[in-house]
Design a protein around this motif. Structure first.
Motif, mmCIF file in Angstrom:
data_model
loop_
_atom_site.group_PDB
_atom_site.id
_atom_site.type_symbol
_atom_site.label_atom_id
_atom_site.label_comp_id
_atom_site.label_asym_id
_atom_site.label_seq_id
_atom_site.Cartn_x
_atom_site.Cartn_y
_atom_site.Cartn_z
ATOM 1 N N CYS B 25 -3.678 7.522 -4.875
ATOM 2 C CA CYS B 25 -2.486 6.258 -4.981
ATOM 3 C C CYS B 25 -2.294 6.194 -3.923
ATOM 4 O O CYS B 25 -1.865 4.719 -3.484
ATOM 5 C CB CYS B 25 -1.491 7.314 -5.658
ATOM 6 S SG CYS B 25 -0.963 7.609 -7.677
ATOM 7 N N ILE B 26 -2.201 6.827 -2.235
ATOM 8 C CA ILE B 26 -2.046 6.001 -1.687
ATOM 9 C C ILE B 26 -3.143 5.029 -1.328
ATOM 10 O O ILE B 26 -2.431 3.684 -0.941
ATOM 11 C CB ILE B 26 -1.760 7.215 -0.152
ATOM 12 C CG1 ILE B 26 -1.335 8.082 -0.396
ATOM 13 C CG2 ILE B 26 -2.183 6.494 0.959
ATOM 14 C CD1 ILE B 26 -1.328 9.386 0.314
ATOM 15 N N PHE B 27 -4.515 5.383 -1.347
ATOM 16 C CA PHE B 27 -5.257 3.743 -1.021
ATOM 17 C C PHE B 27 -5.647 2.705 -1.960
ATOM 18 O O PHE B 27 -5.715 2.132 -1.715
ATOM 19 C CB PHE B 27 -6.066 4.547 0.001
ATOM 20 C CG PHE B 27 -5.889 5.552 0.811
ATOM 21 C CD1 PHE B 27 -5.834 4.404 2.210
ATOM 22 C CD2 PHE B 27 -6.280 7.004 1.448
ATOM 23 C CE1 PHE B 27 -5.852 4.739 3.569
ATOM 24 C CE2 PHE B 27 -6.225 7.159 1.870
ATOM 25 C CZ PHE B 27 -5.809 6.871 3.455
ATOM 26 N N PRO B 31 0.587 -1.460 -3.249
ATOM 27 C CA PRO B 31 -0.610 -2.646 -2.091
ATOM 28 C C PRO B 31 -0.030 -2.095 -1.078
ATOM 29 O O PRO B 31 0.777 -1.668 -0.753
ATOM 30 C CB PRO B 31 0.503 -3.317 -3.176
ATOM 31 C CG PRO B 31 1.945 -2.404 -3.882
ATOM 32 C CD PRO B 31 1.439 -1.335 -4.039
ATOM 33 N N THR B 32 -0.914 -3.338 -0.341
ATOM 34 C CA THR B 32 -0.330 -2.991 1.094
ATOM 35 C C THR B 32 0.960 -3.684 1.571
ATOM 36 O O THR B 32 1.138 -5.011 0.856
ATOM 37 C CB THR B 32 -2.142 -3.699 1.922
ATOM 38 O OG1 THR B 32 -3.095 -3.008 1.803
ATOM 39 C CG2 THR B 32 -1.468 -4.304 3.280
ATOM 40 N N GLU B 33 1.723 -3.079 2.826
ATOM 41 C CA GLU B 33 2.533 -3.624 2.525
ATOM 42 C C GLU B 33 2.686 -4.770 3.579
ATOM 43 O O GLU B 33 1.842 -4.971 4.047
ATOM 44 C CB GLU B 33 3.692 -2.508 3.367
ATOM 45 C CG GLU B 33 5.189 -2.881 3.005
ATOM 46 C CD GLU B 33 5.979 -3.641 4.059
ATOM 47 O OE1 GLU B 33 6.985 -3.379 3.643
ATOM 48 O OE2 GLU B 33 5.586 -4.271 5.132
ATOM 49 N N GLN B 40 0.854 0.614 7.350
ATOM 50 C CA GLN B 40 2.015 1.661 6.463
ATOM 51 C C GLN B 40 1.997 2.874 5.561
ATOM 52 O O GLN B 40 3.038 3.627 5.460
ATOM 53 C CB GLN B 40 3.477 0.808 5.380
ATOM 54 C CG GLN B 40 3.930 0.337 4.885
ATOM 55 C CD GLN B 40 3.953 1.302 3.676
ATOM 56 O OE1 GLN B 40 2.857 0.958 2.486
ATOM 57 N NE2 GLN B 40 5.429 1.721 2.478
ATOM 58 N N ARG B 41 1.225 3.016 4.610
ATOM 59 C CA ARG B 41 0.601 3.599 4.396
ATOM 60 C C ARG B 41 0.554 5.300 4.649
ATOM 61 O O ARG B 41 0.613 6.401 3.647
ATOM 62 C CB ARG B 41 -1.221 4.055 3.869
ATOM 63 C CG ARG B 41 -0.992 2.075 2.631
ATOM 64 C CD ARG B 41 -2.545 2.203 2.217
ATOM 65 N NE ARG B 41 -2.971 0.608 1.983
ATOM 66 C CZ ARG B 41 -2.949 0.444 0.548
ATOM 67 N NH1 ARG B 41 -2.573 1.519 0.044
ATOM 68 N NH2 ARG B 41 -2.905 -0.561 0.871
ATOM 69 N N ILE B 42 0.628 5.245 6.148
ATOM 70 C CA ILE B 42 1.172 6.959 6.503
ATOM 71 C C ILE B 42 2.781 6.696 6.015
ATOM 72 O O ILE B 42 2.592 8.447 6.655
ATOM 73 C CB ILE B 42 0.740 6.509 8.192
ATOM 74 C CG1 ILE B 42 0.177 8.106 8.953
ATOM 75 C CG2 ILE B 42 2.271 6.027 8.496
ATOM 76 C CD1 ILE B 42 0.022 7.787 9.904
ATOM 77 N N PHE B 43 3.029 5.890 5.449
ATOM 78 C CA PHE B 43 4.700 6.469 5.587
ATOM 79 C C PHE B 43 4.366 7.727 4.188
ATOM 80 O O PHE B 43 5.318 8.315 4.407
ATOM 81 C CB PHE B 43 5.351 4.974 4.906
ATOM 82 C CG PHE B 43 6.206 5.057 3.865
ATOM 83 C CD1 PHE B 43 7.245 5.790 4.049
ATOM 84 C CD2 PHE B 43 5.991 5.436 2.775
ATOM 85 C CE1 PHE B 43 8.470 5.406 3.089
ATOM 86 C CE2 PHE B 43 7.275 5.282 1.843
ATOM 87 C CZ PHE B 43 8.595 5.567 1.620
ATOM 88 N N LEU B 190 5.726 5.466 -6.549
ATOM 89 C CA LEU B 190 5.007 6.309 -7.479
ATOM 90 C C LEU B 190 3.591 6.568 -6.529
ATOM 91 O O LEU B 190 3.722 7.722 -6.508
ATOM 92 C CB LEU B 190 4.137 5.393 -8.663
ATOM 93 C CG LEU B 190 2.820 6.225 -9.678
ATOM 94 C CD1 LEU B 190 3.417 6.609 -10.146
ATOM 95 C CD2 LEU B 190 1.627 5.528 -9.925
ATOM 96 N N ALA B 191 3.288 6.499 -5.339
ATOM 97 C CA ALA B 191 2.721 6.647 -4.863
ATOM 98 C C ALA B 191 3.361 7.951 -3.654
ATOM 99 O O ALA B 191 2.652 8.843 -3.757
ATOM 100 C CB ALA B 191 2.327 5.711 -3.647
ATOM 101 N N LEU B 192 4.653 7.354 -3.429
ATOM 102 C CA LEU B 192 5.616 8.274 -2.642
ATOM 103 C C LEU B 192 5.395 9.848 -3.565
ATOM 104 O O LEU B 192 5.547 11.260 -2.705
ATOM 105 C CB LEU B 192 6.540 7.846 -2.240
ATOM 106 C CG LEU B 192 7.691 8.650 -1.729
ATOM 107 C CD1 LEU B 192 6.634 9.157 -0.126
ATOM 108 C CD2 LEU B 192 8.647 7.502 -1.411
#
Lengths: 220, 228
Positions: B25-27, B31-33, B40-43, B190-192
């Motif tokens: 989900c994260i990668f 989508p890329t911010e 931002q994906r480290i969030f 969703l990813a979060l």
């Protein structure tokens, strides 16, 4: 000589007790000093004085509060007190009030001295300053009294007390340095604002918690 | 089958795949911010770790109170394990935060309320672990640790209000004070949430393992005391 050094280093390497507790303590000191410095940046010199004063109060105070329980260790006084028909809450209140009084006397001596050293006259009206210091003292003593009773009975008590108490006191440090700095800079008590309310809440929470939980701390 | 055995058998099979789905989900889903880019994906890891750490510290407080109340060693063991794993996740928060901040704020660390609050909590529970590690191992230390666990959680409201007097730059996660959401895209949400749930499973599993280890250690110590 080398053999002794080798032995000491090896004990430390095996247990890592001193190293890790000193490292954590050092981190805590850095954070405490940063807060004391930061929270007090309102009026430059009054703020710096407030930060310096509270760092002094904290460390001198911790030694004093610890001392009040070390006294009880001699000749098993604490065990005697607990065996006598007083409950732990009276013991807590007595120790708390005693520690607050000692802190107040210490401050009466150090505040003028601090003002002298830092070259800033005290613009504050004294009752307001005394009120802020008293609020800080009650919260500080409530937390420290509970854990001094515990720390003096652990193996590494000199390190243990600041280690246990400083993280709990960090919010108090932020609030009280801010309030003290404001009052020292000549702000009236009514204008100091939310930090006083929060300090009061801090005192209420930890006095109640200490009062309720002290029995679990001292009971053998 | 006892709850303990169910945990033993099934938790790895839940936590492992959950982590893989979270990574997916994260990668691949989120989508890329637009402004911040890939960093931002480290969030997702950062916020999920923070939530998990809070659950850990909450667990410490609840089980500490139960231990003082009932005197059962089981609660003490869970409190100790939850503190360790909570500190672990809190450390993730404090590691992932600066990595992000370095790129976005241009600095590793700021004395912002949220950062300060997390750091205070971290020191609080590290000192709890220090007491457990070096205080000795008897009923007294267990009771002191329980009192510290309760004191720590009581301090959280004060920590939160006290750090507010520091100037803040931390972004809002789901809600800002004005009521806008921090996360607009539903795929990001969703990813979060998936990551948070996966971390929760990992947390439960680790606490479970740690508690079992502590139980075995206690049994060993009791046997040792009995037979010399």
């Amino acid at each position: 000589m080398l053999a002794i050094l080798w032995k000491d280093l090896r004990i430390e390497w095996r247990t890592k007790e001193m190293l890790s507790s000193l490292a954590v303590l050092a981190v805590l000191l850095v954070v405490t000093l940063t807060f004391a410095g930061q929270a007090g940046t309102v009026g430059a010199s009054a703020g710096r004085l407030a930060g310096a004063l509270w760092v002094a109060f904290l460390f001198a105070g911790l030694l004093g509060i610890q001392r009040s329980f070390l006294l009880e260790r001699e000749n098993e006084c604490l065990a005697g007190l607990l065996a006598s028909p007083v409950d732990a809450t009276s013991l807590f209140l007595a120790k708390l009030i005693g520690n607050v009084v000692v802190l107040a006397i210490m401050q009466a001596l150090i505040v003028p001295l601090g003002a002298l050293f830092m070259g800033s006259g005290i613009a504050a009206d004294l009752p307001a300053l005394a009120a802020v210091l008293a609020l800080g003292n009650v919260g500080f003593a409530a937390v420290a009294t509970v854990f001094a009773a515990a720390a003096v009975r652990t193996r590494s008590r000199e390190v243990m007390l600041p280690l246990l108490v400083l993280p709990l006191l960090l919010p108090l440090v932020i609030l009280v340095v801010k309030a003290t700095g404001a009052v020292l800079g000549g702000t009236s008590l009514g204008e100091v604002g939310p930090s006083l309310t929060y300090l009061l809440a801090f005192d209420a929470i930890y006095c109640t918690a200490g009062w309720m939980l002290f029995d679990f701390v001292v009971r053998e | 089958m006892r709850a303990r055995d169910v945990f033993d058998r099934w938790l790895p099979w839940v936590a492992g795949p959950a982590m893989l789905i979270a990574l997916y989900c994260i990668f691949l889903v989120a989508p890329t911010e637009k402004d911040q880019g890939i960093i931002q994906r480290i969030f997702y890891v950062h916020v999920s770790s923070a939530w998990t750490a809070f659950i850990g510290f909450g667990t410490v407080a609840v089980t500490s109170a139960l231990y003082l109340w009932t005197g059962r060693d089981r609660y003490d063991r869970v409190a100790r394990s939850a503190a360790e794993i909570g500190v672990l996740f809190c450390t993730f928060v404090l590691l992932t935060g600066p990595i992000w901040a370095r790129h976005i704020w241009g600095t590793w660390w700021q004395w912002d309320p949220r950062l300060t609050q997390t750091l205070i909590l971290w020191t609080l529970y590290v000192s709890y672990l220090m007491l457990r590690a070096f205080g000795g191992d008897d009923d007294l230390v267990r009771r002191w640790a329980a009192v510290l666990g309760i004191f720590g959680v009581l301090g959280i409201p004060i920590i939160i209000v006290s750090v507010r007097i520091l100037p803040g730059i931390h972004p809002a996660v789901l809600m800002t004070r004005e009521g806008n959401t921090g996360l607009v895209d539903p795929r990001m949400r969703l990813a979060l949430y998936v990551t948070a749930v996966a971390f929760l499973f990992v947390f439960i599993w680790l606490v479970h393992l740690r508690t079992r280890l502590q139980r075995l250690a206690d049994t060993m110590a009791a046997m040792h005391a009995e037979h010399g």
